[in-house]
Design a protein around this motif. Structure first.
Motif: not given
Length: 485
Positions: A85, A107, A213, A455, A460, A462
């Motif tokens: 991120n 995650k 996403k 993801g 994201d 996991y």
């Protein structure tokens, strides 16, 4: 929090996954993880080899009573996709992945997890280190650089393996057994533009699209997710309908196999045209947000003042915007032979423009070579019409499905008995290494399977804990029922 992962079942798999995730392993920089795997094998007194390209092969004799079974290649790749991120401070080349447990999920904190393909690697390590798991003779193949070129598979030594069966542990749906996959090719277009210096009557604006996403450009390409490069360009196109817009910079996307999550552009235009241009931008922004509100709830679009410098001429900017809009992105063709299977797609993965130098990078996938050639020509044509120099690289083959495979029959029967339902036998749109490995070793009987990973290739990512347990149980049953040689 990463230590809590070690307490999960099966302990041996999760402990190896935690150990693996403490080692930096970016694609094309696998030196540390290769040393880690070699030391792991030596501590177990197992035969360990490395071929010239850097793949690691660990060999383990059959367990007692399994000596007459066919030997098996267990295969996963060592590298992982590095994405984080924007507000996450993390150095993938020096830090281990920081993991956490959220309900039934493992995650990472603001980065990719590396379950793709770290869970597969950890499962193989758990089998190699076990003393009580029934298994035939094993050749564990750990390939390098799968994510950015499949270099390890392409250059695998053709004499280093001898098994007849290959189990690839690199898929992401625990109710599927894969028997085919897409091939792919990288397409790169470059050009250098003449730049000009606008006068003081110009204003400069930075357009930011973020919060998407992203995801795997093969497994997620059919979901209709936003492509930040496309959305940012769409906003610029709306702006140029109300005035001459000069493109100064563009920085969008990162890896070819990741759907772009963020894109930033910088444009300049006359202050006298600002009202109409900003109005058109806002109208387009509102439309995009409405279109994506259900599938991209965290989408963020903004425009703000920026520092100006040299820009492309007006017509060059206009034509470049049209070119980006015209490049195929997403599904190109659905398979007529397999339900819900994408046959061909293109990911407009990376756009970089700075000081007049442009690079546009795509990853084109198809399970049919002739369709891949057609899509290549489509993308190339749009680029060359805008005078880009186009280069193809990293071409790799697909994996042709064999529904009558012996190991598939074994695995299907086991899955049905264990879970009281039949597995879905599929071909996937991701670029598994099986197609390449089948070229290197013709005649290999191959299947691919794995736990539920969501993801992948994004922060994201996991993996589901219960799904890992299911995958582990399935894998051990297959190893215990490998046919006799």
């Amino acid at each position: 929090m990463s230590d809590l992962v070690r307490s999960l079942e099966p302990h041996q798999l999760w402990n190896h996954f935690a150990d693996l995730n403490s080692v930096p392993r970016p694609s094309k920089k696998e030196e540390e993880v290769r040393k880690f795997m070699v030391n792991f094998a030596k501590e177990l007194s197992l035969v360990v080899l490395q071929d010239d390209i850097g793949n690691v092969i660990i060999k383990k004799p059959a367990s007692e009573g399994m000596e007459n079974r066919k030997s098996v290649i267990l295969q996963s790749h060592l590298d992982m996709v590095h994405q984080k991120n924007n507000d996450t401070v993390f150095d993938f080349e020096t830090q281990g992945i920081e993991m956490e447990i959220q309900s039934d999920r493992v995650k990472a904190k603001g980065t990719t997890l590396g379950a793709d393909n770290g869970i597969g690697v950890a499962a193989i390590m758990a089998i190699l280190s076990s003393k009580n798991i029934a298994h035939p003779a094993i050749e564990a193949l750990f390939t390098i650089d799968e994510e950015t070129g499949m270099t390890g598979a392409k250059k695998l030594d053709k004499t280093i393996l001898s098994s007849e069966i290959l189990l690839n542990l690199d898929t992401e749906e625990d109710d599927e057994i894969d028997i085919g996959c897409a091939g792919g090719i990288d397409i790169t277009g470059t050009r250098t533009y003449k730049t000009i210096s606008p006068d003081s009557s110009f204003v400069t604006k930075k357009i930011t699209v973020k919060g998407l996403k992203g995801g795997h450009s093969g497994m997620d390409i059919h979901k209709g997710l936003g492509n930040a490069n496309k959305l940012n360009t769409r906003l610029m196109d709306a702006m140029q309908k109300k005035g001459v817009v000069h493109l100064q910079e563009f920085n969008g996307g990162s890896l070819r196999n990741a759907i772009p999550r963020e894109a930033v552009s910088v444009v300049r235009f006359r202050e006298s045209e600002q009202e109409g241009i900003i109005h058109s931008f806002t109208k387009c922004m509102n439309a995009i947000e409405k279109e994506y509100q259900s599938i991209e709830p965290n989408l963020s679009i903004s425009i703000e003042d920026a520092t100006g410098k040299d820009v492309l001429e007006g017509k060059d900017s206009e034509h470049l915007i049209y070119m980006i809009l015209g490049i195929q992105n997403g599904v190109y063709r659905w398979s007529p032979d397999f339900d819900d299977l994408v046959e061909a797609s293109n990911n407009l993965a990376r756009i970089e423009l700075n000081d007049g130098k442009l690079e546009v990078a795509c990853l084109t996938r198809s399970s049919v070579d002739s369709v891949k050639d057609d899509l290549k020509a489509t993308v190339r044509g749009v680029m060359e019409l805008n005078n880009l120099e186009v280069v193809f690289s990293g071409d790799y083959p697909g994996w042709e499905p064999k529904p009558d495979s012996d190991i598939l029959n074994v695995a299907t029967s086991i899955y049905t008995d264990l879970f009281t339902q039949e597995p879905r036998v599929v071909a996937c749109h991701a670029g598994l290494e099986c197609g390449i490995l089948g070229e290197r070793y013709p005649g290999l009987d191959m299947i691919s399977f794995g736990p539920n990973i969501r993801g992948a290739h994004s922060p994201d990512e996991y993996v589901e804990i219960r799904s890992v347990q299911k995958f582990w149980k399935f894998l051990l049953e297959i190893l215990g029922k490998i046919p006799e040689a």
